[in-house]
Design a protein around this motif. Structure first.
Motif, PDB file in Angstrom:
ATOM      1  N   VAL A  65       0.853  -1.186   0.000  1.00 46.63           N
ATOM      2  CA  VAL A  65       0.000   0.000   0.000  1.00 46.63           C
ATOM      3  C   VAL A  65       0.889   1.237   0.000  1.00 46.63           C
ATOM      4  O   VAL A  65       1.714   1.408   0.898  1.00 46.63           O
ATOM      5  N   ILE A  66       0.744   2.084  -0.997  1.00 43.41           N
ATOM      6  CA  ILE A  66       1.511   3.317  -1.098  1.00 43.41           C
ATOM      7  C   ILE A  66       0.540   4.468  -1.348  1.00 43.41           C
ATOM      8  O   ILE A  66      -0.279   4.410  -2.254  1.00 43.41           O
ATOM      9  N   ILE A  67       0.635   5.499  -0.520  1.00 48.84           N
ATOM     10  CA  ILE A  67      -0.129   6.722  -0.731  1.00 48.84           C
ATOM     11  C   ILE A  67       0.878   7.801  -1.103  1.00 48.84           C
ATOM     12  O   ILE A  67       1.736   8.168  -0.292  1.00 48.84           O
ATOM     13  N   GLU A  68       0.809   8.295  -2.327  1.00 51.33           N
ATOM     14  CA  GLU A  68       1.808   9.232  -2.830  1.00 51.33           C
ATOM     15  C   GLU A  68       1.183  10.594  -3.098  1.00 51.33           C
ATOM     16  O   GLU A  68       0.090  10.692  -3.659  1.00 51.33           O
ATOM     17  N   ASN A  69       1.894  11.636  -2.678  1.00 53.66           N
ATOM     18  CA  ASN A  69       1.420  12.996  -2.884  1.00 53.66           C
ATOM     19  C   ASN A  69       2.573  13.824  -3.431  1.00 53.66           C
ATOM     20  O   ASN A  69       3.681  13.776  -2.911  1.00 53.66           O
ATOM     21  N   THR A  70       2.309  14.611  -4.482  1.00 51.25           N
ATOM     22  CA  THR A  70       3.374  15.364  -5.136  1.00 51.25           C
ATOM     23  C   THR A  70       3.256  16.865  -4.885  1.00 51.25           C
ATOM     24  O   THR A  70       3.919  17.659  -5.557  1.00 51.25           O
ATOM     25  N   ASN A  71       2.455  17.274  -3.919  1.00 50.49           N
ATOM     26  CA  ASN A  71       2.322  18.688  -3.602  1.00 50.49           C
ATOM     27  C   ASN A  71       3.659  19.245  -3.120  1.00 50.49           C
ATOM     28  O   ASN A  71       4.359  18.619  -2.323  1.00 50.49           O
ATOM     29  N   THR A  72       4.030  20.425  -3.603  1.00 52.03           N
ATOM     30  CA  THR A  72       5.329  21.012  -3.259  1.00 52.03           C
ATOM     31  C   THR A  72       5.250  22.013  -2.109  1.00 52.03           C
ATOM     32  O   THR A  72       6.263  22.633  -1.760  1.00 52.03           O
ATOM     33  N   GLY A  73       4.078  22.191  -1.509  1.00 52.68           N
ATOM     34  CA  GLY A  73       3.924  23.128  -0.406  1.00 52.68           C
ATOM     35  C   GLY A  73       4.447  22.564   0.900  1.00 52.68           C
ATOM     36  O   GLY A  73       4.929  21.430   0.985  1.00 52.68           O
ATOM     37  N   ALA A  74       4.333  23.359   1.964  1.00 51.60           N
ATOM     38  CA  ALA A  74       4.840  22.955   3.274  1.00 51.60           C
ATOM     39  C   ALA A  74       3.786  22.262   4.124  1.00 51.60           C
ATOM     40  O   ALA A  74       4.075  21.822   5.234  1.00 51.60           O
ATOM     41  N   GLY A  75       2.573  22.146   3.622  1.00 54.11           N
ATOM     42  CA  GLY A  75       1.501  21.528   4.390  1.00 54.11           C
ATOM     43  C   GLY A  75       1.662  20.022   4.507  1.00 54.11           C
ATOM     44  O   GLY A  75       2.473  19.394   3.815  1.00 54.11           O
ATOM     45  N   SER A  76       0.907  19.434   5.407  1.00 53.57           N
ATOM     46  CA  SER A  76       0.966  17.999   5.665  1.00 53.57           C
ATOM     47  C   SER A  76       0.333  17.210   4.518  1.00 53.57           C
ATOM     48  O   SER A  76      -0.798  17.455   4.133  1.00 53.57           O
ATOM     49  N   ALA A  77       1.084  16.247   3.980  1.00 49.86           N
ATOM     50  CA  ALA A  77       0.570  15.375   2.929  1.00 49.86           C
ATOM     51  C   ALA A  77       1.616  14.298   2.644  1.00 49.86           C
ATOM     52  O   ALA A  77       2.811  14.571   2.710  1.00 49.86           O
TER      53      ALA A  77
END
Length: 204
Positions: A65-77
């Protein structure tokens, strides 16, 4: 323009759908890739779902199971949320979620060898407190080995905590501090004035 199909439908190529689709029977994609059990409202990936609403099967020891997020901001993800939404009956000591580390014993029985769970310590609006517990199987019993209670205090080997950190056990060695440079305990008083007690060790 819409249509209705009765019976089995087999698609061996590409199926393009531009509108909503409602399926009222079981769905199987590529034998075991995705299986929807409509009778029991279960979904399986890699096999036929048997336990739980969503069941993932695998045979390799790589990540399943992999949850991937590519957001470049400083928020949690990415975020993983276990949400118990008991809006009309939320009460103290409700267990909000749990992670079980399960395996078989030599009799082929399923055993939860360790568990992490969170408890709603105080459900009162404005004074909400949470509790986190790590529990392990020792012999035939489950023991709460680590507890972070609703006051922010830590218990090791005990869930009855009345100080910031409390360790408990039945053996002669309850707490050991080990380091290559030698064990060290510091008693620091951050606001010590003249004549203040800087630290204290009680033998009871």
């Amino acid at each position: 323009n819409g249509g209705l199909a009765d019976g089995n439908a087999v698609v061996s190529g590409t199926l393009d759908v531009s509108n909503d689709v409602t399926l009222s029977a079981d769905v199987t994609i590529d034998t075991n890739t995705l299986i929807v059990d409509s009778s029991n409202n279960k979904v399986g990936i890699g096999g036929t779902p048997t336990a739980g609403t969503f069941h993932i099967f695998g045979t390799s020891t790589t990540d399943q199971v992999i949850i991937e997020n590519t957001n470049t901001g400083a928020g949690s993800a990415p975020d993983l949320v276990l949400f118990r939404k008991s809006t009309s009956s939320a009460a103290d000591n409700d267990v909000l979620g749990r992670i079980d580390f399960r395996g078989l014993n030599d009799a082929n029985e399923e055993i939860n060898y360790a568990t992490i769970f969170s408890t709603l310590a105080d459900a009162s609006d404005g004074t909400e407190n949470g509790k986190l517990t790590i529990q392990q199987r020792i012999g035939s019993s489950y023991v709460e080995s680590f507890t972070l209670n609703g006051d922010g205090n830590v218990g090791i080997g005990t869930s009855s905590i009345d100080v910031s950190t409390q360790a408990g056990g039945s053996g002669y060695r309850v707490l050991q501090i080990e380091n290559d440079e030698g064990g060290q305990i510091n008693l620091d008083h951050n606001d010590a004035g003249t004549g203040s007690t800087l630290g204290q060790i009680n033998f009871q």
